[in-house]
Design an enzyme around this catalytic site. Structure first.
Site, mmCIF file in Angstrom:
data_model
loop_
_atom_site.group_PDB
_atom_site.id
_atom_site.type_symbol
_atom_site.label_atom_id
_atom_site.label_comp_id
_atom_site.label_asym_id
_atom_site.label_seq_id
_atom_site.Cartn_x
_atom_site.Cartn_y
_atom_site.Cartn_z
ATOM 1 N N GLY A 1 3.905 15.196 -1.807
ATOM 2 C CA GLY A 1 3.862 14.455 -3.057
ATOM 3 C C GLY A 1 2.823 15.043 -3.994
ATOM 4 O O GLY A 1 2.389 16.198 -3.844
ATOM 5 N N GLY B 1 -0.387 14.482 -4.431
ATOM 6 C CA GLY B 1 -1.638 14.920 -3.825
ATOM 7 C C GLY B 1 -1.462 16.227 -3.071
ATOM 8 O O GLY B 1 -2.310 17.128 -3.135
ATOM 9 N N ASP C 1 7.627 8.211 -5.417
ATOM 10 C CA ASP C 1 6.968 7.832 -6.676
ATOM 11 C C ASP C 1 7.528 8.588 -7.894
ATOM 12 O O ASP C 1 7.336 8.138 -9.027
ATOM 13 C CB ASP C 1 5.454 8.104 -6.591
ATOM 14 C CG ASP C 1 4.804 7.397 -5.419
ATOM 15 O OD1 ASP C 1 5.373 6.409 -4.924
ATOM 16 O OD2 ASP C 1 3.723 7.850 -4.981
ATOM 17 N N ARG D 1 7.348 -17.244 -6.093
ATOM 18 C CA ARG D 1 7.242 -16.594 -4.782
ATOM 19 C C ARG D 1 7.103 -15.082 -4.957
ATOM 20 O O ARG D 1 7.529 -14.531 -5.966
ATOM 21 C CB ARG D 1 8.498 -16.850 -3.944
ATOM 22 C CG ARG D 1 8.696 -18.292 -3.533
ATOM 23 C CD ARG D 1 7.760 -18.675 -2.397
ATOM 24 N NE ARG D 1 8.060 -20.002 -1.870
ATOM 25 C CZ ARG D 1 7.596 -21.143 -2.373
ATOM 26 N NH1 ARG D 1 6.826 -21.131 -3.438
ATOM 27 N NH2 ARG D 1 7.906 -22.300 -1.809
#
Ligand code: F6P
Length: 363
Positions: free
Chosen positions: A115, A117, A140, A279
């Site tokens: 990803g 990083g 992501d 909720r």
């Protein structure tokens, strides 16, 4: 006599769907086109490279894995000091150990799948002298230089499915439901799953919300006879008040909060303002699990075979990506230079507004 071509494969960072499809793409294509190829799969991401813990991969290792979730090689997260070093818990630089494994194996290239990083840390490996090719994987979708990453579409499918299922119970009870999706500091996943599932409100990090605007949207729906509301919340969603704080200040706010995630905080503030029963559902790592969707199987296969082609051409220091439907390769230093956030003028945001989805910034 021609020397063997020796390639290492690393899957690093959080796993996602399509990693095995990509590993398969690299392996099958190399075995098909490169004579005397030897492939070494590093166990658990950079850990395998650091500790010299790897598997010599044969042609059969690349079969039967296309549809498998996770990564057959395992993965891990390594401590990374931005732009500087990959370190152990005591802060020791791990580059010498990684270089040692790379050199001992006499690798021609290391294919690193990861990803945002991992792209950044892979650049350090490149700077240290290794031949690196990276593939962009993450749910992501926040990697610069590629329109999409493998894993993303599968997670959108799962996020969509979760919200689809929440719809009937929310509507039966006339409740407000917040469904919190992953994505780190980018809103790609939540925006796409939110639109696909007909969420009523979408909260993403790129568009800071006010709780008053969120409450007004819920109340407006109520007045129009819609006694339930579904709010798709990105885990990185941020209030307009917090958005102006420094990173350090925001960290403190989070630490001091009695709520475990942003959705619980929004839910409690919203319930207080609207009086509507509220909720929270957090599908969490479920979004990264299971088999890749067909789109990701195809994309990961394309990325894997493109990496093999770069190896054949001896072209390194590149990340494979897709731009406007074409498979491309971009300099790793560009891909690693920044995070791809959702532009606030992205057409999908307008599409969402056009179908009366609110973003908590206006009513
Ligand atoms: O980067 C992928 C991702 O799933 C993010 O969406 C999420 O914030 C993070 O990883 C979770 O990390 P971990 O698996 O280490 O809990």
């Amino acid at each position: 006599m021609r020397r063997n071509t020796r390639v290492g494969i690393v899957t690093s960072g959080g796993d996602c769907q399509g990693l095995n499809a990509a590993i398969r793409g690299v392996g099958k294509s190399l075995f098909k086109y490169v004579d005397n190829v030897e492939i070494f799969g590093m166990y658990d991401g950079y850990r395998g490279l650091i500790e010299g813990d790897y598997k010599f991969m044969e042609s059969k290792d690349f079969s039967g894995i296309l549809t498998e979730g996770g990564t057959i090689l395992g993965t891990s997260r390594q401590r990374y000091i931005p732009g500087k070093a990959i370190v152990d818990d005591e802060g020791n630089d791990l580059m010498p150990a990684m270089l040692d494994t790379y050199n001992r194996l006499n690798l021609d290239c290391l294919v690193v799948m990861g990803g945002n990083g991992t792209q950044k840390s892979a650049k350090l490996l490149m700077d240290a002298g290794m031949n690196i090719i990276t593939l962009p994987k993450t749910i992501d979708n926040d990697i610069y230089g590629t329109d999409t990453t493998f894993g993303f579409q599968s997670a959108v499918d799962i996020g969509t499915n979760v919200i689809d299922y929440i719809h009937s119970t929310a509507s039966s009870h006339g409740r407000v439901f917040l469904v919190e999706l992953m994505g780190r500091d980018a809103g790609w996943l939540t925006l796409n799953a939110g639109i696909a599932s007909g969420a009523d409100i979408i909260l993403i990090p790129e568009i800071p919300y006010t709780i008053e605007a969120v409450a007004a949207a819920v109340e407006q729906r109520y007045r129009h006879g819609k006694h339930f509301s579904i709010i798709a919340v990105a885990e990185g969603a941020v209030s307009a008040t917090d958005a102006v704080l420094s990173e350090e200040e925001r960290r403190k706010v989070k630490e001091q909060s009695k709520h475990s995630t942003i959705s619980y905080r929004i839910a409690s503030e919203l319930e207080a303002l609207t009086g509507q029963e509220t909720r929270v559902t957090v599908p969490g790592h479920y979004q990264r699990g299971g088999p890749p969707c067909p789109y990701d199987r195809v994309l990961a296969t394309q990325f894997g075979t493109a990496a093999a082609m770069l190896i054949r051409e001896k072209r390194y220091g590149l990340m494979v990506g897709v731009q406007k439907g074409e498979i491309v390769s971009v300099p790793l230093e560009d891909a690693a230079s920044r995070t791809k956030f959702l532009p606030v003028d992205h057409p999908l945001i307008q599409t969402a507004r056009d179908v009366e989805i609110y973003f908590g910034d206006e009513v």
